[in-house]
Every structure is written in C-alpha cells, then in structure tokens.
Motif scaffolding. Structure first.
Motif, mmCIF file in Angstrom:
data_model
loop_
_atom_site.group_PDB
_atom_site.id
_atom_site.type_symbol
_atom_site.label_atom_id
_atom_site.label_comp_id
_atom_site.label_asym_id
_atom_site.label_seq_id
_atom_site.Cartn_x
_atom_site.Cartn_y
_atom_site.Cartn_z
ATOM 1 N N LYS A 1 0.792 -1.058 0.014
ATOM 2 C CA LYS A 1 0.049 -0.030 0.093
ATOM 3 C C LYS A 1 0.873 1.164 -0.023
ATOM 4 O O LYS A 1 0.457 2.153 -0.691
ATOM 5 C CB LYS A 1 -0.838 -0.085 1.109
ATOM 6 C CG LYS A 1 -2.185 -0.897 1.148
ATOM 7 C CD LYS A 1 -3.055 -0.682 2.067
ATOM 8 C CE LYS A 1 -4.423 -1.196 2.087
ATOM 9 N NZ LYS A 1 -5.199 -1.078 2.913
ATOM 10 N N LYS A 2 1.941 1.321 0.809
ATOM 11 C CA LYS A 2 2.764 2.351 0.756
ATOM 12 C C LYS A 2 3.360 2.926 -0.554
ATOM 13 O O LYS A 2 3.454 4.026 -0.612
ATOM 14 C CB LYS A 2 4.035 1.832 1.589
ATOM 15 C CG LYS A 2 4.774 3.365 1.949
ATOM 16 C CD LYS A 2 5.888 2.666 2.969
ATOM 17 C CE LYS A 2 7.169 3.274 2.854
ATOM 18 N NZ LYS A 2 8.315 2.668 3.779
ATOM 19 N N LEU A 3 3.571 1.855 -1.446
ATOM 20 C CA LEU A 3 4.288 2.389 -2.676
ATOM 21 C C LEU A 3 3.141 2.641 -3.620
ATOM 22 O O LEU A 3 3.423 2.682 -4.728
ATOM 23 C CB LEU A 3 5.433 1.244 -3.157
ATOM 24 C CG LEU A 3 6.625 1.426 -2.335
ATOM 25 C CD1 LEU A 3 7.381 -0.006 -2.491
ATOM 26 C CD2 LEU A 3 7.052 2.695 -2.202
ATOM 27 N N LEU B 1 12.184 4.790 -11.740
ATOM 28 C CA LEU B 1 12.157 5.690 -12.672
ATOM 29 C C LEU B 1 12.739 6.909 -12.421
ATOM 30 O O LEU B 1 13.068 7.717 -13.309
ATOM 31 C CB LEU B 1 10.866 5.708 -13.510
ATOM 32 C CG LEU B 1 10.092 4.362 -13.878
ATOM 33 C CD1 LEU B 1 8.719 4.729 -14.506
ATOM 34 C CD2 LEU B 1 11.158 3.749 -14.966
ATOM 35 N N CYS B 2 12.580 7.304 -10.918
ATOM 36 C CA CYS B 2 12.814 8.601 -10.551
ATOM 37 C C CYS B 2 13.826 8.357 -9.374
ATOM 38 O O CYS B 2 13.737 7.222 -8.644
ATOM 39 C CB CYS B 2 11.794 9.527 -10.111
ATOM 40 S SG CYS B 2 10.928 8.725 -8.777
ATOM 41 N N GLU B 3 14.622 9.529 -8.704
ATOM 42 C CA GLU B 3 15.240 9.184 -7.705
ATOM 43 C C GLU B 3 14.369 8.866 -6.479
ATOM 44 O O GLU B 3 13.482 9.592 -6.023
ATOM 45 C CB GLU B 3 15.982 10.598 -7.368
ATOM 46 C CG GLU B 3 16.998 10.374 -6.476
ATOM 47 C CD GLU B 3 18.059 9.641 -6.700
ATOM 48 O OE1 GLU B 3 18.953 9.092 -5.727
ATOM 49 O OE2 GLU B 3 18.601 9.706 -7.818
ATOM 50 N N ILE C 1 7.231 9.669 -1.405
ATOM 51 C CA ILE C 1 6.908 8.606 -0.413
ATOM 52 C C ILE C 1 7.855 8.563 0.631
ATOM 53 O O ILE C 1 8.936 8.433 0.711
ATOM 54 C CB ILE C 1 7.026 7.100 -1.021
ATOM 55 C CG1 ILE C 1 6.237 7.299 -2.212
ATOM 56 C CG2 ILE C 1 6.384 6.071 -0.074
ATOM 57 C CD1 ILE C 1 6.336 5.906 -3.213
ATOM 58 N N ALA C 2 7.208 8.774 1.991
ATOM 59 C CA ALA C 2 7.837 8.898 3.272
ATOM 60 C C ALA C 2 8.586 7.385 3.504
ATOM 61 O O ALA C 2 7.899 6.213 3.286
ATOM 62 C CB ALA C 2 6.946 9.272 4.340
ATOM 63 N N GLY C 3 9.911 7.594 3.657
ATOM 64 C CA GLY C 3 10.596 6.279 4.037
ATOM 65 C C GLY C 3 10.975 5.209 3.009
ATOM 66 O O GLY C 3 10.954 3.916 2.898
ATOM 67 N N ASP C 4 10.759 5.775 1.492
ATOM 68 C CA ASP C 4 11.019 5.036 0.336
ATOM 69 C C ASP C 4 12.548 4.563 0.294
ATOM 70 O O ASP C 4 13.469 5.113 0.365
ATOM 71 C CB ASP C 4 10.856 5.962 -0.678
ATOM 72 C CG ASP C 4 10.744 5.105 -2.120
ATOM 73 O OD1 ASP C 4 11.132 3.765 -1.889
ATOM 74 O OD2 ASP C 4 10.457 5.586 -3.204
ATOM 75 N N LYS C 5 12.626 3.246 0.685
ATOM 76 C CA LYS C 5 13.828 2.658 0.817
ATOM 77 C C LYS C 5 14.345 2.068 -0.402
ATOM 78 O O LYS C 5 15.357 1.170 -0.358
ATOM 79 C CB LYS C 5 13.922 1.641 1.937
ATOM 80 C CG LYS C 5 13.574 2.035 3.439
ATOM 81 C CD LYS C 5 13.962 1.042 4.280
ATOM 82 C CE LYS C 5 13.634 1.581 5.858
ATOM 83 N NZ LYS C 5 14.162 2.874 6.182
#
Length: 84
Positions: A1-3, A23-25, A31-35
C-alpha cells in the motif's frame, strides 16, 4: 500500500518494473521512508563517469554527449518493445 499497490495496478507491468528499477530518484519520490535504491540515475552517472575516464569525446573517436536517466530508461525499453 505504501508504494501505491491497488487492484488497478495489479495488471500494470510498468508499476512492477518501477518497483524494481525506480524511474525517478527514490529520495524525491514523495513517499515517506522510500527505501528503494536509485537505479536509472545511478546508471547514467556511472556511464558518464566511465566515458570520462576512458577519454570519450576527447581527441580521437566520436564526440561523447553525456547521457541522462531518461535516455537510460528509453534504451532499456528497446529489448522489451522488440520481444526479447
């Protein structure tokens, strides 16, 4: 869900591709906490660094034009479009 996974995206191959190869940095995805690790931006940076270290665009040979992450995404899509 987060992504962003939902029923509509279940059959979207680009959604799954960008989960593996952003596709992007990821630090700028919103997205908060995108690891996820950056892929295309790093590939472009390393390609340009390699070209500079081997003398691309200087003196002999063809002129080197730095590549961007967008060009790397397009280049990577060529085998996919042609059914490889």
């Amino acid at each position: 869900k987060k992504l962003g996974m939902n029923k509509e995206r279940l059959n979207d191959p680009l959604f799954f591709y960008q989960l593996l190869f952003p596709l992007c940095e990821p630090s700028r995805s919103g997205i908060a906490g995108d690891k996820r690790m950056p892929y295309h931006t790093q590939t472009a940076a390393h390609t340009n660094t390699y070209a500079a270290t081997v003398g691309g665009g200087v003196g002999y040979g063809h002129q080197w034009k730095p590549v961007s992450a967008i060009e790397m995404i397009k280049w990577e899509g060529i085998p996919i479009r042609h059914g490889s």
